[in-house]
Write a protein that holds these residues in place. Sequence first.
Motif, PDB file in Angstrom:
ATOM      1  N   THR A 103       5.488   9.586  17.069  1.00 37.46           N
ATOM      2  CA  THR A 103       6.811   9.426  16.456  1.00 37.46           C
ATOM      3  C   THR A 103       6.797   9.685  14.962  1.00 37.46           C
ATOM      4  OG1 THR A 103       7.564   7.858  18.136  1.00 37.46           O
ATOM      5  CG2 THR A 103       8.639   7.740  15.990  1.00 37.46           C
ATOM      6  N   TYR A 104       5.796   9.165  14.269  1.00 38.15           N
ATOM      7  CA  TYR A 104       5.807   9.222  12.811  1.00 38.15           C
ATOM      8  C   TYR A 104       4.966  10.347  12.220  1.00 38.15           C
ATOM      9  CZ  TYR A 104       8.282   4.823  13.050  1.00 38.15           C
ATOM     10  OH  TYR A 104       9.224   3.862  13.322  1.00 38.15           O
ATOM     11  N   PHE A 105       4.107  10.967  13.030  1.00 41.30           N
ATOM     12  CA  PHE A 105       3.277  12.058  12.515  1.00 41.30           C
ATOM     13  C   PHE A 105       3.294  13.268  13.458  1.00 41.30           C
ATOM     14  CE2 PHE A 105       1.497   7.950  11.256  1.00 41.30           C
ATOM     15  CZ  PHE A 105       1.469   8.072   9.865  1.00 41.30           C
ATOM     16  N   PRO A 106       4.454  13.681  13.964  1.00 41.55           N
ATOM     17  CA  PRO A 106       4.465  14.744  14.984  1.00 41.55           C
ATOM     18  C   PRO A 106       3.961  16.078  14.473  1.00 41.55           C
ATOM     19  CG  PRO A 106       6.695  14.309  14.200  1.00 41.55           C
ATOM     20  CD  PRO A 106       5.829  13.228  13.638  1.00 41.55           C
ATOM     21  N   TYR A 107       4.305  16.420  13.248  1.00 39.91           N
ATOM     22  CA  TYR A 107       3.887  17.724  12.732  1.00 39.91           C
ATOM     23  C   TYR A 107       2.381  17.769  12.490  1.00 39.91           C
ATOM     24  CZ  TYR A 107       8.904  18.381  12.091  1.00 39.91           C
ATOM     25  OH  TYR A 107      10.252  18.485  12.305  1.00 39.91           O
ATOM     26  N   GLU A 108       1.832  16.659  12.006  1.00 34.14           N
ATOM     27  CA  GLU A 108       0.373  16.596  11.846  1.00 34.14           C
ATOM     28  C   GLU A 108      -0.334  16.742  13.185  1.00 34.14           C
ATOM     29  OE1 GLU A 108      -1.875  14.012   9.155  1.00 34.14           O
ATOM     30  OE2 GLU A 108       0.064  13.058   8.695  1.00 34.14           O
ATOM     31  N   LEU A 369      -0.074  -1.797   7.405  1.00 33.05           N
ATOM     32  CA  LEU A 369       1.136  -1.074   6.997  1.00 33.05           C
ATOM     33  C   LEU A 369       1.596  -0.196   8.152  1.00 33.05           C
ATOM     34  CD1 LEU A 369       0.219  -0.069   3.335  1.00 33.05           C
ATOM     35  CD2 LEU A 369       1.716  -1.912   4.103  1.00 33.05           C
ATOM     36  N   ARG A 370       2.379  -0.775   9.046  1.00 33.05           N
ATOM     37  CA  ARG A 370       2.808  -0.073  10.247  1.00 33.05           C
ATOM     38  C   ARG A 370       3.929   0.910   9.928  1.00 33.05           C
ATOM     39  NH1 ARG A 370      -0.072   0.276  14.481  1.00 33.05           N
ATOM     40  NH2 ARG A 370       1.326  -0.454  16.107  1.00 33.05           N
ATOM     41  N   PRO A 371       3.787   2.182  10.308  1.00 34.95           N
ATOM     42  CA  PRO A 371       4.888   3.131  10.120  1.00 34.95           C
ATOM     43  C   PRO A 371       6.161   2.605  10.771  1.00 34.95           C
ATOM     44  CG  PRO A 371       2.893   4.289  10.760  1.00 34.95           C
ATOM     45  CD  PRO A 371       2.594   2.817  10.900  1.00 34.95           C
ATOM     46  N   GLY A 372       7.270   2.726  10.054  1.00 35.98           N
ATOM     47  CA  GLY A 372       8.534   2.187  10.528  1.00 35.98           C
ATOM     48  C   GLY A 372       8.890   0.860   9.890  1.00 35.98           C
ATOM     49  N   SER A 373       7.924   0.243   9.181  1.00 35.46           N
ATOM     50  CA  SER A 373       8.191  -1.031   8.504  1.00 35.46           C
ATOM     51  C   SER A 373       8.650  -0.772   7.066  1.00 35.46           C
ATOM     52  CB  SER A 373       6.935  -1.904   8.488  1.00 35.46           C
ATOM     53  OG  SER A 373       5.938  -1.344   7.642  1.00 35.46           O
ATOM     54  N   LYS A 374       9.307  -1.774   6.482  1.00 33.65           N
ATOM     55  CA  LYS A 374       9.724  -1.669   5.088  1.00 33.65           C
ATOM     56  C   LYS A 374       8.515  -1.602   4.167  1.00 33.65           C
ATOM     57  CE  LYS A 374      14.104  -4.101   5.816  1.00 33.65           C
ATOM     58  NZ  LYS A 374      14.905  -5.311   5.490  1.00 33.65           N
ATOM     59  N   TYR A 375       7.463  -2.348   4.494  1.00 36.52           N
ATOM     60  CA  TYR A 375       6.240  -2.306   3.697  1.00 36.52           C
ATOM     61  C   TYR A 375       5.651  -0.899   3.653  1.00 36.52           C
ATOM     62  CZ  TYR A 375       5.236  -7.308   2.857  1.00 36.52           C
ATOM     63  OH  TYR A 375       5.226  -8.597   2.400  1.00 36.52           O
ATOM     64  N   TYR A 376       5.644  -0.229   4.795  1.00 38.58           N
ATOM     65  CA  TYR A 376       5.056   1.113   4.860  1.00 38.58           C
ATOM     66  C   TYR A 376       5.770   2.056   3.892  1.00 38.58           C
ATOM     67  CZ  TYR A 376       3.323   5.508   6.827  1.00 38.58           C
ATOM     68  OH  TYR A 376       2.743   6.742   6.997  1.00 38.58           O
ATOM     69  N   GLU A 393      -5.493   1.185   7.475  1.00 34.42           N
ATOM     70  CA  GLU A 393      -4.482   0.250   6.993  1.00 34.42           C
ATOM     71  C   GLU A 393      -3.245   0.188   7.884  1.00 34.42           C
ATOM     72  OE1 GLU A 393      -5.275  -1.749   4.848  1.00 34.42           O
ATOM     73  OE2 GLU A 393      -6.839  -0.831   3.648  1.00 34.42           O
ATOM     74  N   ILE A 394      -3.052   1.162   8.793  1.00 37.05           N
ATOM     75  CA  ILE A 394      -1.840   1.142   9.610  1.00 37.05           C
ATOM     76  C   ILE A 394      -2.060   0.503  10.980  1.00 37.05           C
ATOM     77  CG2 ILE A 394      -1.082   3.249   8.438  1.00 37.05           C
ATOM     78  CD1 ILE A 394      -1.378   4.722  11.096  1.00 37.05           C
ATOM     79  N   PHE A 395      -3.287   0.082  11.265  1.00 32.00           N
ATOM     80  CA  PHE A 395      -3.568  -0.536  12.558  1.00 32.00           C
ATOM     81  C   PHE A 395      -3.747  -2.040  12.406  1.00 32.00           C
ATOM     82  CE2 PHE A 395      -4.588   3.897  13.176  1.00 32.00           C
ATOM     83  CZ  PHE A 395      -3.978   4.158  14.397  1.00 32.00           C
ATOM     84  N   ILE A 396      -3.328  -2.782  13.432  1.00 29.57           N
ATOM     85  CA  ILE A 396      -3.147  -4.233  13.304  1.00 29.57           C
ATOM     86  C   ILE A 396      -4.460  -5.001  13.233  1.00 29.57           C
ATOM     87  CG2 ILE A 396      -2.320  -6.275  14.547  1.00 29.57           C
ATOM     88  CD1 ILE A 396       0.089  -4.647  15.404  1.00 29.57           C
ATOM     89  N   HIS A 397      -5.408  -4.680  14.085  1.00 28.65           N
ATOM     90  CA  HIS A 397      -6.593  -5.537  14.218  1.00 28.65           C
ATOM     91  C   HIS A 397      -7.666  -5.116  13.217  1.00 28.65           C
ATOM     92  CE1 HIS A 397      -4.767  -7.385  17.675  1.00 28.65           C
ATOM     93  NE2 HIS A 397      -4.496  -6.192  18.137  1.00 28.65           N
TER      94      HIS A 397
END
Length: 466
Positions: A103-108, A369-376, A393-397
């Motif tokens: 969803t957040y990195f389709p072109y990559e 820092l999850r893509p789609g969050s305000k923090y991101y 940094e974008i993964f939870i665990h």
Amino acid sequence: MKYLVVNAPNFPLSNSSILIEPVDALTIATWIQHNHNDVSFIDLDRFGLDAINDLAANYKVALVVFDYLIALYSSEGVNHLGSLFSALAKRAEYILFVGRIATYFPYEVLDKFPEVYGCIIGEPEVVLADLFKYKDLRLLKNNPQIITRESKLDGSKLFSNNKGINIYDLFPKFGPIANRKLCQFDKYIDVHSIIASRGCSGRCKFCSTGGYLGNWKAASPELVLSEIKHLINLGTHKIIFLDDNFSNDQNRITKICEMIIQEKIDITWGCLCRIIDLNEDIIQQMHKAGCRWIHFGIEHDQQTRLKLGKNFSDEDAIRIIQFAQKIGVRIRTSWILDLLEATANSVKNTFELAKIISSYEIKLHFLALRPGSKYYDQVKFPKSIFNNNNVNEIFIHKGSPFNTSSKELELSIVNQFEKFKLEMCDIGYQWVPDARFWDKFNNREALPNEKFFSTSIMRYGLGWVR
């Protein structure tokens, strides 16, 4: 058409002692099957990448599900996607990629992996509905929820996840129920999962659920009850609702509980809720209906928490949790130590509050820092998924603090964390260093009063006493 749905592997593979069936990927496979298509399913996180060798080689479409509704994945999983796509390219004419990375990195993704035909944006059901209609992926070029090389080149496609669509409107009232017979159901732990709603009405700064899935929407109570009965018929005694916010609608909770009680359904279950949604009467009814576990995100001390959009007081949290544990509902609380607004003093207050509440399970997080969050969107750091030293940094665990600008704060967090570990062990909590800790419970049940705390993945279903 012949489809293959693949739950992508984590690296290293998720420990089998914590694995539940990937109901998010199974729901996609069931949706495909429900629309009169031939579908196969494989969970590579359970059986490993080599399991692809046992598959046939004549699928029209392979859908790869990675970091979708169940967030188990780590950055190492991203680094092994190439091997997965290469293996699938020998077995499927088209490969579609589903999940947050898609969803957040389709072109990559498309630049990196020539085997991938397209990335599905957000929830895949709308794209699949069009695919069932047209029977040809090439005719989906005007659907804003799929990004392909063609759509990339024409530059006219809207980047949208159709958050206004209620996915449950696509489903009949009584189905489809995720078909567990598509997977090897007996290869998972004794807790089985339902996702009965998606999205969230809240907009906490650190959370990506609202940005990714939109506003809260839910399956009907009748559909939820049907799925509970389906799992019971498969031999299930424990169910975990993995909705990000099971408690959003109090009337719906009441209806589900009433139906379970009226039909005398013997099931033990747990769910993820918000403090502001529950009161003593609702918790009492949930307990009567078999609820024995609730997860609450407390996150941080009160002053900092209010800045995040979590509008409840410390007193509210203490009251609700202590009442739930008193009547026999086991509680897990989760905490984020290194929020962007955190200070050394707020971290100290957070640890003190965690000790006062003393939930049976304590899950400590370091900020992702999850893509789609305000923090991101707020933090300035490389926003790429490949060849990025900050991708973890974008993964939870995670096992270490976010790369804050203040090394003094980072050191304070680490020192206070180590002190907290010693204090909790002294009062009977068991520290969980990694997922292998849970292997000891493969052959025994946890005692009702056993207490755990960790920064690692925690197991569901322990100490749930009916």
